[in-house]
Design an enzyme around this catalytic site. Structure first.
Site, PDB file in Angstrom:
ATOM      1  CG  ASP A 121      -2.223   0.785   0.898  1.00 37.82           C
ATOM      2  OD1 ASP A 121      -3.139   0.742   1.717  1.00 37.82           O
ATOM      3  OD2 ASP A 121      -2.292   1.459  -0.147  1.00 37.82           O
ATOM      4  CB  CYS A 122       3.518   2.263  -2.361  1.00 36.28           C
ATOM      5  SG  CYS A 122       2.569   2.277  -3.922  1.00 36.28           S
TER       6      CYS A 122
END
Length: 747
Positions: A121-122
């Site tokens: 979940d950058c």
């Protein structure tokens, strides 16, 4: 059109509600289902009810009305496979699903989220994972491989296992990397190293090889990917992943949309084709040139485009409806006025968020459609992926060992960023860490459920109207206070409106509205609410004008100095000298390897969950109330110590989980009783009877006569101080089934 697709379209005419008690006639015994792979796994099947979530829901006022609904099991870190802090592990859930299937006498779907990619979940912080951007080998060997080994156990062959594979990952590469306006450095790293594509492909290949597993890849939501510039590229990205790491598109049963999000299932009061005075609704601020206004239209279009790209023509879609009901007192009853296109859309839309980019613990949200099989053509099911009542993220920074950071989108006072067009976050206050139980959110969802939840209360008396609303202003905020309302069952909180638009909620009698414009008049009202979902009339309106504010503060705090650290094998304790600022420092952000890992209001911070004998680089930045941030401190490199500094030891407990007279299943929990992490462990015992182990998981067994020795697998030998892992086995016996005495040794 394929025969399978024709079958799917015909099936959609008769939707089936999924619950633990709904029973459909079946023609064959449960054992016959093992070999039958079906087009839509949800049709004709029950769905597993997670007993841990069910207990949480049932303990809430009114929660027993929905506590029998099926929700997903989340595997969001390696430790979750075996269970964390006494929670059920994957095998325990699967065993419970087998029991539920036996009780219902029909096929049962077991739903599980696979969610631990490297650099996960950058584009967010609340859901950051435990694995660094380059740890793809750990992802494969310590996460996917053990999960696949458990799911492939013949004991679970009769279950239909539906996986949701890696939320948000591949869509992030499309919208938040590679020079896009909303790109983040973390997403650029993941796009460059390819580990999202590699990891998803590996998961699809390993899990898809199991005959009774149905893989659904996350496909975002309409408010994220509904534009032409996003939809085509993200499908290309998904197709690339489906062909990576030895996978093929045949391993993809379909896609899932709106996962853990709030997009309306269907907007009943307007369509994308509507116009107002000749202006298309696509030009409204809410739609913003999107091609879709709800998740149903988006899911169907996504499916068609995915098939055209090369995915199998019999793929199906899932829609997460756990929190997109948007019922309650604020739900519009018809279209908005046709004065302007914005008035028409905003007055009629049931999705009451400030903007579709808002995703964290949304105020006003409600339970959506109950889990249902084949509700529409091309839609495999409505499902509850995000268990209602589990937080999206903390409202403020909370130190933790779960790899979960603080994302300002979960802060109810946050005024937004380019990804949500700089709108308020709309988040509920006082939220715990992501995945932790959030009672106030559960009550909000119950109150605003659509369809409504029946039988939760007979209370129809609204609280009294809040009185005495008063406010004091600065150049950028208004602090409100009011007198408490009364109610026959007790007031649970207050909703605060500015200019008729909800701007926040409070469990007390005060609220500060921030991010305002200087020298501007704002009008506020407050409504009280109770546990039964009743809402009072609005208080008398209060007009407050912000002050002129003078010259804005643009001076950043001084750079933090004197950064120092001490290390153990799994943590680094940092200290630094206080920074100075013309209006005062409000806190510090701590970065490890350039990635934010925490915040502190003081001059110290401990970073936990690290790997022994590893060098880590830290910097610190100071911040002030005006939002100014200092330059980074001089970097400090700290190397964690080896595990050899502390003592090692372990203890083992033995529990018979089921016994049918001629055989039984048992679980053994191994706990590290030392002060340093183990490298490996061994459990031995002598059976008091004639028990013979037939199969064992999460360990390597040797049995000679009645003497048994079990040593760890490669992925579960390392146990942190005070932590636990487990293994289990099945065995045959006759006569008595006594419990042996276990001996545990650690290395």
């Amino acid at each position: 059109m394929s025969a399978l697709l024709v079958s799917r379209l015909k099936t959609a005419a008769a939707a089936v509600v999924l619950s633990a008690t709904a029973v459909l006639p079946i023609a064959t015994a449960q054992s016959a289902h093992a070999a039958a792979r079906v087009d839509n796994p949800y049709v004709g099947a029950g769905v597993y009810v997670n007993p841990e979530w069910s207990a949480h829901a049932a303990a809430e006022p009114g929660g027993s009305a929905i506590s029998n609904q099926p929700t997903y099991v989340w595997l969001d870190r390696i430790a979750a496979i075996n269970g964390v802090n006494g929670s059920m592990g994957l095998r325990a859930h699967l065993n419970a699903a087998v029991d539920q299937a036996k009780a219902s006498g029909k096929p049962t779907v077991f739903q599980v989220v696979i969610y631990d990619l490297p650099g996960r979940d950058c584009a967010a912080l609340a859901s950051n994972g435990e694995l660094g951007p380059t740890e793809i080998d750990r992802y494969k060997s310590e996460f996917i491989d053990p999960i696949a080994a458990i799911l492939a156990d013949p004991a679970y062959a009769n279950l239909r296992i539906a996986t949701t594979v890696e939320l948000d990952s591949l869509p992030n590469l499309t919208t938040n990397a590679g020079g896009t306006p909303t790109a983040t450095p973390a997403c650029d790293v993941m796009k460059a190293n390819g580990n999202y594509v590699t990891g998803v492909g590996y998961a699809l290949a390993k899990l898809g090889a199991i005959p009774n597993v149905y893989n659904y890849i996350d496909a975002g939501h309409h408010g994220w990917l509904g534009w032409d510039s996003n939809l085509g590229p993200v499908i290309d990205q998904l197709y690339q992943a489906a062909n990576a790491s030895g996978s093929t598109p045949a391993n993809v049963a379909g896609f899932i949309v709106n996962t853990a999000n709030y997009g309306a299932l269907k907007e009943p009061n307007f369509t994308i084709d509507d116009t107002v005075n000749g202006t298309s609704v696509r030009q409204s601020k809410w739609v913003d040139w999107n091609r879709f206004v709800d998740e149903t239209s988006y899911a169907k279009a996504f499916r068609d485009k995915a098939v055209a790209k090369g995915f199998d023509s019999n793929i199906g879609m899932l829609i997460d409806t756990s929190r997109n009901g948007w019922g309650g007192a604020n739900r519009p009853t018809g279209p908005g006025p046709k004065t302007t296109v914005d008035a028409y859309v905003d007055g009629g839309r049931i999705d009451r968020r400030f903007q579709t980019g808002n995703w964290c613990n949304q105020s006003g949200a409600g339970l959506g459609e109950r889990p249902t099989a084949a509700p529409d053509a091309g839609i495999d099911a409505y499902v509850w992926v995000k268990p209602p009542g589990e937080s999206d993220g903390a409202s403020s920074a909370i130190a933790n060992d779960e790899g979960k950071g603080f994302d300002r989108m979960c802060d109810p006072t946050y005024t937004g960023n380019p990804r949500n067009n700089n709108n308020m976050s709309g988040a509920l206050p006082n939220a715990p860490l992501a995945g932790h139980w959030f009672s106030a959110q559960f009550q909000e969802l119950l109150k605003n459920a659509n369809p409504p939840v029946g039988g939760t209360t007979t209370d129809t008396t609204a609280p009294s109207v809040p009185t005495g609303l008063a406010g004091t202003a600065t150049s950028s905020s208004v602090a409100l206070t009011w007198a408490a309302s009364t109610d026959n069952v007790g007031v649970t909180g207050y909703d605060i409106y500015r200019g008729g638009v909800l701007v926040g909620s409070s469990t007390g009698t005060s609220f500060t509205n921030t991010g305002l414009t200087a020298s501007t008049a704002y009008s506020y009202t407050v409504r009280a609410k109770d546990a039964a979902g009743n809402v009072s009339a609005a208080s008398t309106a209060l007009s407050v004008t912000t002050t002129s504010g003078g010259t804005a503060d643009t001076t950043a705090p001084s750079v933090p100095t004197g950064l120092a650290g001490t290390a153990t094998s799994s943590s680094v304790a940092l200290t630094w000298a206080a920074s100075t600022d013309n209006v005062g420092v409000t806190g510090y952000d701590i970065y490890r390897g350039g990635v934010l890992v925490g915040s502190s209001t003081g001059t110290s911070f401990t970073n936990t969950g690290l790997t022994a004998s590893t060098a880590y680089s830290y910097t610190v930045r100071a911040k002030d109330a005006a939002g100014n941030v200092s330059a980074a401190s001089t970097a400090l490199v700290v190397t964690t110590s080896s595990n050899g500094g502390g003592s090692t030891g372990c203890a083992a407990t033995y529990k018979i989980s089921s016994d049918w007279g001629a055989g039984f299943n048992a679980d053994v929990t191994v706990t590290n009783t030392g002060t340093a992490a183990t490298k490996g462990w061994k459990v031995t015992w002598t059976f008091p009877g004639n028990q013979q182990i037939t199969n064992l998981w999460n360990g390597v067994v040797t049995q000679s006569g009645q003497s048994v020795s079990v040593v760890n697998q490669g992925y579960n030998g390392a146990i942190g101080a005070g932590a636990s892992t487990s293994f289990g086995f099945g065995a045959n016996y006759s006569g008595a089934n006594g419990v042996p005495t276990l001996t545990c040794t650690a290395s």
